[in-house]
Design an enzyme around this catalytic site. Structure first.
Site, PDB file in Angstrom:
ATOM      1  N   ASP A  23      32.363 -46.019 -29.465  1.00  0.00           N
ATOM      2  CA  ASP A  23      32.475 -44.599 -29.107  1.00  0.00           C
ATOM      3  C   ASP A  23      33.969 -44.321 -28.992  1.00  0.00           C
ATOM      4  O   ASP A  23      34.609 -44.718 -28.025  1.00  0.00           O
ATOM      5  CB  ASP A  23      31.747 -44.352 -27.773  1.00  0.00           C
ATOM      6  N   GLU A 187      27.541 -38.535 -32.465  1.00  0.00           N
ATOM      7  CA  GLU A 187      27.416 -38.937 -31.061  1.00  0.00           C
ATOM      8  C   GLU A 187      26.042 -38.592 -30.471  1.00  0.00           C
ATOM      9  O   GLU A 187      25.425 -39.443 -29.819  1.00  0.00           O
ATOM     10  CB  GLU A 187      28.551 -38.313 -30.235  1.00  0.00           C
ATOM     11  N   ASP A 211      26.642 -32.915 -23.789  1.00  0.00           N
ATOM     12  CA  ASP A 211      27.744 -33.878 -23.648  1.00  0.00           C
ATOM     13  C   ASP A 211      28.973 -33.188 -23.060  1.00  0.00           C
ATOM     14  O   ASP A 211      29.661 -32.424 -23.734  1.00  0.00           O
ATOM     15  CB  ASP A 211      28.056 -34.487 -25.028  1.00  0.00           C
TER      16      ASP A 211
HETATM   17  P1  ADP Z   1      35.138 -38.172 -23.621  1.00  0.00           P
HETATM   18  O1  ADP Z   1      33.796 -38.307 -24.228  1.00  0.00           O
HETATM   19  O2  ADP Z   1      35.742 -36.821 -23.807  1.00  0.00           O
HETATM   20  O3  ADP Z   1      36.081 -39.251 -24.022  1.00  0.00           O
HETATM   21  P2  ADP Z   1      34.008 -39.077 -21.051  1.00  0.00           P
HETATM   22  O4  ADP Z   1      32.599 -38.908 -21.394  1.00  0.00           O
HETATM   23  O5  ADP Z   1      34.510 -40.453 -20.871  1.00  0.00           O
HETATM   24  O6  ADP Z   1      34.966 -38.270 -22.023  1.00  0.00           O
HETATM   25  O7  ADP Z   1      34.246 -38.239 -19.719  1.00  0.00           O
HETATM   26  C1  ADP Z   1      35.435 -38.294 -18.988  1.00  0.00           C
HETATM   27  C2  ADP Z   1      35.353 -37.303 -17.876  1.00  0.00           C
HETATM   28  O8  ADP Z   1      34.290 -37.650 -16.958  1.00  0.00           O
HETATM   29  C3  ADP Z   1      36.624 -37.253 -17.038  1.00  0.00           C
HETATM   30  O9  ADP Z   1      36.983 -35.896 -16.813  1.00  0.00           O
HETATM   31  C4  ADP Z   1      36.193 -37.918 -15.745  1.00  0.00           C
HETATM   32  O10 ADP Z   1      36.934 -37.450 -14.632  1.00  0.00           O
HETATM   33  C5  ADP Z   1      34.742 -37.488 -15.648  1.00  0.00           C
HETATM   34  N1  ADP Z   1      33.972 -38.334 -14.709  1.00  0.00           N
HETATM   35  C6  ADP Z   1      33.821 -39.676 -14.746  1.00  0.00           C
HETATM   36  N2  ADP Z   1      33.084 -40.084 -13.703  1.00  0.00           N
HETATM   37  C7  ADP Z   1      32.751 -38.968 -12.989  1.00  0.00           C
HETATM   38  C8  ADP Z   1      32.000 -38.732 -11.796  1.00  0.00           C
HETATM   39  N3  ADP Z   1      31.447 -39.740 -11.095  1.00  0.00           N
HETATM   40  N4  ADP Z   1      31.866 -37.454 -11.355  1.00  0.00           N
HETATM   41  C9  ADP Z   1      32.422 -36.437 -12.042  1.00  0.00           C
HETATM   42  N5  ADP Z   1      33.151 -36.601 -13.154  1.00  0.00           N
HETATM   43  C10 ADP Z   1      33.312 -37.842 -13.632  1.00  0.00           C
HETATM   44 MG    MG Z   2      32.290 -38.738 -25.414  1.00  0.00          MG
END
Ligand code: ADP
Ligand code: MG
Length: 620
Positions: A23, A187, A211
């Site tokens: 991913d 995705e 998502d």
């Molecule tokens: P991407 O797919 O864009 O790379 P992610 O799916 O990894 O991103 O999401 C990252 C986001 O999720 C960040 O903004 C992070 O702060 C948020 N995040 C991670 N854990 C938590 C949580 N327990 N509560 C709220 N937000 C969260």
């Molecule tokens: Mg993602």
């Protein structure tokens, strides 16, 4: 045949090579694989560093590259050399991203605005492909280190709305990282697979995948039947995500605290500290009713869940609005959705979970870790491709029509929009001029009748067609759109076998909004387009007629009377005069007159040549 790999650290020979699922996220990236014993997908946690690798690349003073959590630490202290969100730039031109350039803390180069964008770090230039490759290399190394086996093949996921150019760029990044990319998978498809949806070929399901990541939001509606994953619609916002929640908390603290308000603009360290504390607060509020912490060990900060919810409510509402639009595009009612799947770290926010469940009228699925779910699905897809499971087909649709330019600048559609991919389609063409040895094939994407209104993807010359009269060569043009949405165009002249092909790597990508705009334009301009098309078709017919008749008179003048030649010249001239009128009726009328007058000539000449041929032979 099984591949044999030698494990360098143990010296042992391993029978099977692992194919990993990756991913490659805007904020975070992960790599997963199928555990050989329990056959379940797991995200790789190398050396206890966690499964999540922040998608951040930092170039150190000494010229080294670091990726992940350590690189993230430099975001505030050395922003010019710390690259984040590079996925937003993949397959894009400066023209595509220029308006958002302030979003990035590093330097995006504006050299040639239609070419792919470049990033400057110190005195070096990097493409988003090279930077993404750095992230992929890190993931690959972690996987190799943790699994103690070489990793050479992978499945990589991309958002459902990624176009050809972005998918190709992702593939190229994989290649650069030394990975053979077996498949680019959407995705939401991966997320559904992780939940086991689509594994059973007899199952029919309609699924919504919500998502919400760090900086992007996507909603995808999938229809899954006979192991086929079809994206019915997508919607979202490429500049909305968990970062907005963090910012809302920061702004709240700035308003609440004079000390912070007074110094925050100058103090880089304070900005970084605020960002870290705000994210910590947000995450805490996902499981606790309140958060209390200190900034720089001195300033107290506090926030309660209900305050946080008031702050983020408008943002959450916007995501629900996108869900509504995606459902309208898919022509579905919430009751028709069988399962709602939560993806992305930000779906851990209880308010988000509730809003989504309420909109779809059923509890959303969040039993799998929302950070990992896409990588887990990618690992399952990798396993399927490795031949370890019965084959499951993945099917998408093309968002825009693909075609080629024909006479007069018209778009001739070969693969219509919304065609399911992989797909293959072709059409036969011929030459318009005697002795023509080259044929230009220009490939376009778009819904308009005139190619100039569409987007050019590629152009090449089919060379070496043997000289033949116009209309004799048979040129097959085939479009092969593979499962990754990458287009191969081939042209073959059937009489001679001359062949030419291109893999379409478009010059620059299209944003979601642009695709939408192109579709909108095609509707608004539909009537104009039809008229223009008819005029062009008339003009093309006229030009071919002029060409044929002029050649005919040149070659066969001796068989025509002086009056016939005179009348033909007059009619030719009348047709030439009609051309600039731009009125299809005027042009076609002149074509008709010329045609009617000259059509007996061909027959007469034929009779004469038959007679001559016969005369030359003796028939017993
Ligand atoms: P991407 O797919 O864009 O790379 P992610 O799916 O990894 O991103 O999401 C990252 C986001 O999720 C960040 O903004 C992070 O702060 C948020 N995040 C991670 N854990 C938590 C949580 N327990 N509560 C709220 N937000 C969260
Ligand atoms: Mg993602």
């Amino acid at each position: 045949m099984a591949k044999v790999a030698i494990n360098l650290s143990t010296g042992s020979i391993q029978q099977e090579e692992v194919i990993v699922g990756i991913d490659l996220g805007t904020t975070n990236s992960l790599v997963a694989y199928i555990h050989p014993e329990d056959k379940k997908p797991i995200a790789i946690n190398d050396q206890g560093r966690g499964t999540i690798v922040p998608s951040v690349v930092h170039f150190t003073q000494t010229g080294e590259t670091i990726v992940g959590t350590e690189a993230k630490d430099y975001l505030t202290t050395d922003p010019a050399k710390t690259i984040y969100s590079v996925k937003r730039l993949l397959g894009k031109s400066y023209k595509d991203v220029g308006e958002h350039k302030d979003y990035f803390g590093y330097k995006i180069i504006d050299d040639d605005s239609e070419g792919l964008v470049k990033i400057r770090v110190g005195d070096k230039f990097y493409s988003p492909i090279e930077l993404s490759a750095e992230i992929l290399k890190e993931l690959r190394e972690r996987a190799e280190h943790s699994l103690k086996t070489p990793v050479n093949r992978a499945v990589i996921t991309v958002p459902a709305y990624f176009n050809d150019s972005q998918r190709q760029a992702t593939r190229d990044a994989g290649k650069l990282a030394g990975l053979e990319v077996l498949r680019i998978v959407n995705e939401p498809t991966a997320a559904a697979l992780a939940y086991g949806i689509g594994i059973d070929q007899n199952e029919e399901k309609t699924v919504a995948v919500y998502d919400l990541g760090g900086g992007t939001f996507d909603i995808s509606i999938l229809s899954i039947h006979q192991g086929i994953f079809e994206v019915l619609s997508t919607n979202g916002n490429t500049y909305l995500g968990g970062d907005d929640f963090d910012r809302a908390i920061i702004n709240h603290w700035i308003q609440e605290n004079q000390l912070i308000a007074d110094t925050v603009n100058e103090d880089k360290n304070l900005q970084q500290e605020l960002r870290l504390r705000a994210e910590e607060a947000k995450k805490t509020l996902s499981s606790q009713p309140a958060y209390t912490g200190t900034i720089n060990g001195t300033i107290d900060c506090h926030i309660e869940r209900h305050t946080f919810e008031t702050l983020i409510a408008p943002t959450v509402a916007r995501t629900i609005e996108s869900c509504r639009m995606a459902m309208a595009d898919a022509k579905l009612q919430p009751e028709q959705i069988d399962a709602v799947i939560m993806v992305g770290g930000s779906t851990r926010v209880p308010m988000v979970y509730e809003a989504v469940s309420e909109f779809f009228g059923k509890p959303a699925n969040n039993t799998l870790n929302p950070d990992e779910v896409v990588s887990l699905g990618a690992a399952i897809q990798a396993d399927i491709l490795a031949g370890n499971r019965k084959d499951i087909l993945l099917l998408d649709v093309t968002p825009l029509t693909l075609g080629i330019e024909t006479m007069g600048g018209l778009m001739d559609s070969i693969i219509p929009r919304n065609s399911k991919i992989p797909t293959k389609a072709g059409r036969q063409y011929t030459t318009s001029i005697d002795g023509q040895v080259n044929m230009k094939i220009s490939v376009y994407q778009g819904e308009r009748d005139l190619v100039q209104e569409n987007r050019k993807l590629a152009e090449f010359d089919l060379k070496g067609i043997p000289a033949m009269p116009a209309g004799f060569p048979k040129v097959d043009v085939n479009f092969i759109l593979n499962a990754d949405g990458i287009l191969k165009v081939e042209a073959i002249e059937l009489r001679s076998g001359v062949r030419q092909e291109v893999e379409v790597k478009p010059q620059y990508g299209l944003t979601d909004e642009q695709v939408e705009q192109m579709l909108m334009d095609s509707i608004t301009h539909a009537r104009d387009d039809v008229n223009t098309r008819m005029v062009i078709e008339a003009r093309t017919t006229a030009e071919q007629m002029l060409y044929q008749v002029e050649r005919f008179v040149e070659k066969n003048g001796q068989h025509l009377t002086a009056e016939e030649i005179e009348l033909t010249r007059t009619n030719l001239q009348n047709l030439k005069d009609a051309l600039p009128s731009g009125d299809k009726n005027t042009i076609l009328k002149a074509v008709d007159i010329l045609e009617e007058q000259t059509s007996p000539f061909a027959e007469r000449v034929m009779q004469i040549s038959i007679k001559q041929a016969m005369a030359g032979k003796k028939i017993e």
